[in-house]
Design a protein around this motif. Structure first.
Motif, mmCIF file in Angstrom:
data_model
loop_
_atom_site.group_PDB
_atom_site.id
_atom_site.type_symbol
_atom_site.label_atom_id
_atom_site.label_comp_id
_atom_site.label_asym_id
_atom_site.label_seq_id
_atom_site.Cartn_x
_atom_site.Cartn_y
_atom_site.Cartn_z
ATOM 1 N N THR A 1 -53.482 -1.668 37.518
ATOM 2 C CA THR A 1 -53.307 -0.796 38.313
ATOM 3 C C THR A 1 -52.012 -0.732 39.164
ATOM 4 O O THR A 1 -52.174 0.113 40.020
ATOM 5 C CB THR A 1 -54.732 -0.769 39.109
ATOM 6 O OG1 THR A 1 -54.441 -2.103 40.050
ATOM 7 C CG2 THR A 1 -55.869 -0.770 38.298
ATOM 8 N N ALA A 2 -51.227 -1.883 39.049
ATOM 9 C CA ALA A 2 -50.338 -1.907 39.937
ATOM 10 C C ALA A 2 -48.904 -1.749 39.275
ATOM 11 O O ALA A 2 -48.747 -1.948 38.301
ATOM 12 C CB ALA A 2 -50.139 -3.311 40.544
ATOM 13 N N PRO A 3 -47.893 -1.252 40.135
ATOM 14 C CA PRO A 3 -46.575 -0.905 39.300
ATOM 15 C C PRO A 3 -45.849 -2.267 38.602
ATOM 16 O O PRO A 3 -46.132 -3.457 39.555
ATOM 17 C CB PRO A 3 -45.510 -0.454 40.271
ATOM 18 C CG PRO A 3 -46.571 -0.033 41.817
ATOM 19 C CD PRO A 3 -47.763 -0.875 41.445
ATOM 20 N N GLY A 4 -45.652 -2.265 37.483
ATOM 21 C CA GLY A 4 -45.008 -3.402 36.793
ATOM 22 C C GLY A 4 -46.140 -4.269 36.648
ATOM 23 O O GLY A 4 -45.727 -5.643 36.334
ATOM 24 N N GLY A 5 -47.394 -4.055 36.531
ATOM 25 C CA GLY A 5 -48.540 -4.924 36.363
ATOM 26 C C GLY A 5 -48.642 -5.344 35.035
ATOM 27 O O GLY A 5 -49.219 -6.537 34.786
ATOM 28 N N LEU A 6 -47.822 -4.881 33.959
ATOM 29 C CA LEU A 6 -47.970 -5.245 32.676
ATOM 30 C C LEU A 6 -46.898 -5.932 32.255
ATOM 31 O O LEU A 6 -46.795 -6.470 31.005
ATOM 32 C CB LEU A 6 -48.348 -3.996 31.828
ATOM 33 C CG LEU A 6 -49.464 -3.218 31.841
ATOM 34 C CD1 LEU A 6 -49.307 -1.883 30.809
ATOM 35 C CD2 LEU A 6 -50.666 -3.899 31.463
ATOM 36 N N ALA A 7 -45.937 -6.414 33.206
ATOM 37 C CA ALA A 7 -44.929 -6.945 32.835
ATOM 38 C C ALA A 7 -45.161 -8.491 32.088
ATOM 39 O O ALA A 7 -44.286 -8.664 31.026
ATOM 40 C CB ALA A 7 -44.171 -7.468 34.327
ATOM 41 N N ALA A 8 -46.264 -9.099 32.346
ATOM 42 C CA ALA A 8 -46.355 -10.243 31.869
ATOM 43 C C ALA A 8 -46.955 -10.148 30.129
ATOM 44 O O ALA A 8 -46.402 -11.105 29.439
ATOM 45 C CB ALA A 8 -47.483 -11.318 32.198
#
Length: 335
Positions: free
Chosen positions: A49-56
């Motif tokens: 739900t956070a900006p950039g939360g899928l980076a990992a």
């Protein structure tokens, strides 16, 4: 098989992870880190739900044969994850709900029954039914109907339940004494043990299945009597079940499903919708449901390992009837 589970540390997701590890699959879990993942998985942290939360997840190397997603809020999280994983995963299994059907589906409804309008993929959280349908549509939009498996579960019970339905009945019956048992005793129920959901879902992705499936036991797999008597047996309690006519329960102002979990009166739209689905498609695809006695006994054993207090999801209301209210009803309406 290489499996990616989005979530994977609570209830349904946890059961999927445990089943996959038991099969010797390689499992990656993408989660927020609020709960420890089971040993033996590759753990990736991120907040969808956070900006950039899928980076990992974006930076993780490799591909997966399948993804299992149990998300139950705004469908943009499903859309974003599915879009990121398109081309990196073979198929996308979304654990949805029979709540996606337009209320109230008639007894015997199949996967072809009308559904609610799904929440838009870029919308904020709406309501459970529209969000789940929106998640389905997002998965299909990114992976295609043939590669998106929509697991429309019904009532889910079993160890690690964090909604509180079966834990409430077990805790109440363990206290003993007269218990308000909403009738009729032979009222047919439908549910799915979370471990049976996990087994079927992994079998389905391994077999290359896609599309929607109603996933719960056949109606009448157990009854209200079978469920509560299994609770008495599992707890070893001296509880005395006081079977009470449905109208008496309703006249006392008791809310079905919430104050007396699982139970809804017979002959109502709610009972047809919650305990009357046609599950022929899932049965034909290999669904097998364990006895209610096993589900109940294993849930009681798990509760015992926690000291008797089950976890509770913060986004779901507590269930159950207050002891003083139950005592008042028993004294006033049932003698």
């Amino acid at each position: 098989m290489r499996l990616l589970v989005l979530g994977g540390t609570e209830f349904a997701g946890r059961a999927v992870v445990a089943e996959a590890l038991g099969r010797g699959w390689q499992v990656t879990v993408f989660h927020r880190g609020r709960h420890a993942p089971p040993p033996g998985v590759e753990s990736l942290h991120g907040d969808r739900t956070a900006p950039g939360g899928l980076a990992a997840l974006a930076d993780a190397p490799g591909t997966w044969d399948a993804v299992v997603d149990t998300w139950a809020a705004a469908p943009r999280a499903v859309r974003d994850a599915a879009r990121l994983l398109r081309g990196r995963a073979g198929r996308y299994a979304y654990v949805s709900s029979c709540s996606v059907y337009a209320w109230a589906p008639p007894a015997g409804y199949t996967e072809d029954a009308p559904t609610v309008e799904g929440a838009a993929a870029d919308a904020d959280r709406t309501d459970y039914a529209r969000d789940k349908r929106g998640g389905e549509l997002a998965a299909v939009a990114e992976f295609g109907a043939a590669h998106a498996l929509l697991v429309r579960s019904g009532l889910i019970l079993g160890p690690y339940e964090n909604i509180g339905r079966l834990p409430w009945w077990l805790t109440r019956i363990a206290r003993g004494g007269p218990v308000l048992a909403p009738g009729p005793r032979e009222l047919p129920l439908q549910f799915i043990d979370v471990r049976d959901l996990a087994v079927w879902t992994l079998d389905a992705v391994a077999a290359g299945l896609g599309g929607p499936y109603n996933l719960m036991s056949p109606s009448g797999h157990t009854t209200m009597g079978g469920l509560l008597e299994a609770c008495v047996a599992a707890t070893g309690s001296d509880a005395a079940l006081r079977w009470t006519e449905p109208q008496v329960v309703l006249d006392a102002g008791v809310e079905p499903w919430t104050q007396l979990p699982v139970w809804v009166p017979p002959g109502t739209e709610a009972h047809d919708a919650l305990h009357g689905a046609d599950v022929g498609r899932a049965l034909a695809a290999g669904l097998r449901c364990r006895p209610v006695t096993e589900t109940v006994a294993d849930t009681w054993a798990w509760l015992g390992s926690l000291g008797g207090t089950a976890p509770q999801r913060p986004d779901r209301p507590a269930v159950g009837l207050a002891p003083e209210r139950e005592a008042e009803i028993l004294a006033r309406f049932t003698g």
